[in-house]
Design a protein around this motif. Structure first.
Motif, PDB file in Angstrom:
ATOM      1  N   ASN A 171       0.972  -1.258   0.030  1.00 32.59           N
ATOM      2  CA  ASN A 171      -0.045   0.276  -0.131  1.00 32.59           C
ATOM      3  C   ASN A 171       0.925   1.252  -0.095  1.00 32.59           C
ATOM      4  OD1 ASN A 171      -2.060   1.662   0.245  1.00 32.59           O
ATOM      5  ND2 ASN A 171      -2.608   1.405   2.247  1.00 32.59           N
ATOM      6  N   ARG A 172       0.979   1.964  -1.071  1.00 31.44           N
ATOM      7  CA  ARG A 172       2.005   3.045  -1.125  1.00 31.44           C
ATOM      8  C   ARG A 172       1.161   4.184  -0.900  1.00 31.44           C
ATOM      9  NH1 ARG A 172       6.540   2.015  -3.197  1.00 31.44           N
ATOM     10  NH2 ARG A 172       6.962   3.987  -4.240  1.00 31.44           N
ATOM     11  N   ARG A 173       1.846   5.305  -0.141  1.00 32.14           N
ATOM     12  CA  ARG A 173       1.174   6.407   0.359  1.00 32.14           C
ATOM     13  C   ARG A 173       1.680   7.659  -0.571  1.00 32.14           C
ATOM     14  NH1 ARG A 173       2.538   7.247   6.443  1.00 32.14           N
ATOM     15  NH2 ARG A 173       3.690   8.872   5.459  1.00 32.14           N
ATOM     16  N   THR A 174       1.037   8.574  -0.780  1.00 29.39           N
ATOM     17  CA  THR A 174       1.120   9.637  -1.705  1.00 29.39           C
ATOM     18  C   THR A 174       1.650  11.105  -0.600  1.00 29.39           C
ATOM     19  OG1 THR A 174      -0.635   9.043  -2.862  1.00 29.39           O
ATOM     20  CG2 THR A 174      -0.178  11.262  -3.122  1.00 29.39           C
ATOM     21  N   PRO A 175       2.532  11.289  -1.111  1.00 27.09           N
ATOM     22  CA  PRO A 175       3.024  12.668  -0.347  1.00 27.09           C
ATOM     23  C   PRO A 175       2.370  13.927  -0.469  1.00 27.09           C
ATOM     24  CG  PRO A 175       4.799  12.213  -1.897  1.00 27.09           C
ATOM     25  CD  PRO A 175       3.743  11.015  -2.051  1.00 27.09           C
ATOM     26  N   THR A 176       2.178  14.813   0.387  1.00 26.69           N
ATOM     27  CA  THR A 176       1.395  16.167   0.243  1.00 26.69           C
ATOM     28  C   THR A 176       1.889  16.687  -0.967  1.00 26.69           C
ATOM     29  OG1 THR A 176       2.824  17.320   1.761  1.00 26.69           O
ATOM     30  CG2 THR A 176       0.889  16.153   2.825  1.00 26.69           C
ATOM     31  N   PRO A 177       1.299  17.731  -1.392  1.00 27.84           N
ATOM     32  CA  PRO A 177       1.878  18.805  -2.497  1.00 27.84           C
ATOM     33  C   PRO A 177       3.308  19.442  -1.960  1.00 27.84           C
ATOM     34  CG  PRO A 177      -0.479  19.266  -2.169  1.00 27.84           C
ATOM     35  CD  PRO A 177      -0.075  18.393  -1.251  1.00 27.84           C
ATOM     36  N   PHE A 178       3.400  19.719  -0.746  1.00 26.49           N
ATOM     37  CA  PHE A 178       4.749  20.162  -0.106  1.00 26.49           C
ATOM     38  C   PHE A 178       5.731  18.937  -0.281  1.00 26.49           C
ATOM     39  CE2 PHE A 178       7.388  21.373   3.547  1.00 26.49           C
ATOM     40  CZ  PHE A 178       8.055  22.138   3.167  1.00 26.49           C
ATOM     41  N   GLY A 179       5.216  17.835  -0.072  1.00 30.16           N
ATOM     42  CA  GLY A 179       6.134  16.723  -0.019  1.00 30.16           C
ATOM     43  C   GLY A 179       6.566  16.484  -1.386  1.00 30.16           C
ATOM     44  N   ARG A 180       5.890  16.502  -2.367  1.00 26.02           N
ATOM     45  CA  ARG A 180       6.223  16.379  -3.769  1.00 26.02           C
ATOM     46  C   ARG A 180       6.986  17.400  -4.036  1.00 26.02           C
ATOM     47  NH1 ARG A 180       0.919  14.914  -4.189  1.00 26.02           N
ATOM     48  NH2 ARG A 180       0.153  16.855  -4.916  1.00 26.02           N
ATOM     49  N   ALA A 181       6.999  18.913  -3.521  1.00 29.37           N
ATOM     50  CA  ALA A 181       7.658  19.840  -3.913  1.00 29.37           C
ATOM     51  C   ALA A 181       9.117  19.688  -3.429  1.00 29.37           C
ATOM     52  CB  ALA A 181       7.351  21.297  -3.231  1.00 29.37           C
ATOM     53  N   ILE A 182       9.261  18.934  -2.034  1.00 26.75           N
ATOM     54  CA  ILE A 182      10.417  18.625  -1.404  1.00 26.75           C
ATOM     55  C   ILE A 182      11.204  17.725  -2.301  1.00 26.75           C
ATOM     56  CG2 ILE A 182      11.592  17.546   0.371  1.00 26.75           C
ATOM     57  CD1 ILE A 182       9.283  18.681   2.121  1.00 26.75           C
ATOM     58  N   LYS A 183      10.503  16.655  -2.788  1.00 29.48           N
ATOM     59  CA  LYS A 183      11.165  15.542  -3.530  1.00 29.48           C
ATOM     60  C   LYS A 183      11.769  16.249  -4.762  1.00 29.48           C
ATOM     61  CE  LYS A 183       8.901  11.493  -1.596  1.00 29.48           C
ATOM     62  NZ  LYS A 183       9.989  10.461  -1.464  1.00 29.48           N
ATOM     63  N   VAL A 184      11.022  17.019  -5.394  1.00 29.28           N
ATOM     64  CA  VAL A 184      11.410  17.635  -6.828  1.00 29.28           C
ATOM     65  C   VAL A 184      12.679  18.355  -6.342  1.00 29.28           C
ATOM     66  CG1 VAL A 184      11.037  19.225  -8.407  1.00 29.28           C
ATOM     67  CG2 VAL A 184       9.147  17.577  -7.793  1.00 29.28           C
ATOM     68  N   ARG A 185      12.774  19.157  -5.438  1.00 29.87           N
ATOM     69  CA  ARG A 185      13.809  20.185  -5.228  1.00 29.87           C
ATOM     70  C   ARG A 185      15.006  19.262  -4.712  1.00 29.87           C
ATOM     71  NH1 ARG A 185      16.701  24.128  -6.759  1.00 29.87           N
ATOM     72  NH2 ARG A 185      17.547  25.517  -4.863  1.00 29.87           N
ATOM     73  N   LEU A 186      14.973  18.384  -3.951  1.00 24.49           N
ATOM     74  CA  LEU A 186      16.146  17.312  -3.570  1.00 24.49           C
ATOM     75  C   LEU A 186      16.551  16.754  -4.844  1.00 24.49           C
ATOM     76  CD1 LEU A 186      14.695  15.468  -0.500  1.00 24.49           C
ATOM     77  CD2 LEU A 186      16.548  16.924  -0.397  1.00 24.49           C
ATOM     78  N   ALA A 187      15.966  16.239  -5.926  1.00 21.26           N
ATOM     79  CA  ALA A 187      16.248  15.856  -7.333  1.00 21.26           C
ATOM     80  C   ALA A 187      17.131  16.813  -7.896  1.00 21.26           C
ATOM     81  CB  ALA A 187      15.062  15.277  -8.072  1.00 21.26           C
ATOM     82  N   GLU A 188      16.644  18.247  -7.899  1.00 24.79           N
ATOM     83  CA  GLU A 188      17.231  19.218  -8.575  1.00 24.79           C
ATOM     84  C   GLU A 188      18.712  19.496  -7.880  1.00 24.79           C
ATOM     85  OE1 GLU A 188      13.311  21.912  -9.852  1.00 24.79           O
ATOM     86  OE2 GLU A 188      14.449  22.444  -8.050  1.00 24.79           O
ATOM     87  N   LEU A 189      18.773  19.303  -6.700  1.00 29.74           N
ATOM     88  CA  LEU A 189      19.955  19.665  -5.943  1.00 29.74           C
ATOM     89  C   LEU A 189      20.781  18.211  -5.799  1.00 29.74           C
ATOM     90  CD1 LEU A 189      18.559  21.788  -3.104  1.00 29.74           C
ATOM     91  CD2 LEU A 189      19.823  22.645  -5.188  1.00 29.74           C
ATOM     92  N   ASN A 190      20.297  17.379  -6.380  1.00 30.15           N
ATOM     93  CA  ASN A 190      21.210  16.431  -6.574  1.00 30.15           C
ATOM     94  C   ASN A 190      21.359  15.643  -5.034  1.00 30.15           C
ATOM     95  OD1 ASN A 190      22.098  13.746  -7.928  1.00 30.15           O
ATOM     96  ND2 ASN A 190      24.312  14.572  -7.717  1.00 30.15           N
ATOM     97  N   MET A 191      20.424  15.695  -4.156  1.00 30.61           N
ATOM     98  CA  MET A 191      20.290  15.189  -2.887  1.00 30.61           C
ATOM     99  C   MET A 191      19.415  14.085  -2.611  1.00 30.61           C
ATOM    100  SD  MET A 191      20.402  18.807  -0.835  1.00 30.61           S
ATOM    101  CE  MET A 191      20.442  18.188   1.024  1.00 30.61           C
TER     102      MET A 191
END
Length: 72
Positions: free
Chosen positions: A3-23
């Protein structure tokens, strides 16, 4: 099947930003001085701590989210 959970919109923004920063999420946790598990709670909306939200935004050079974007 898991059962996979879905991040909040802020959580998705964190994940995108981490990817942009290669973190990774664990890198953010270390930078903030908290556990990877706590960052997960914030990403998925299990915790609603405005101070941590502000710290994440500052650490990742992100704009602050709308209130409803980091809550379930």
């Amino acid at each position: 099947m898991a059962n996979r959970r879905t991040p909040t919109p802020f959580g998705r923004a964190i994940k995108v930003r981490l990817a942009e920063l290669n973190m990774q999420q664990c890198d953010l946790a270390k930078l903030l001085g908290t556990s990877n598990a706590y960052v997960t709670y914030l990403i998925y909306g299990d915790r609603r701590d405005e101070q941590w939200v502000a710290r994440i935004c500052e650490a990742l050079s992100m704009p602050p989210p709308k209130e409803e974007d980091h809550m379930r």
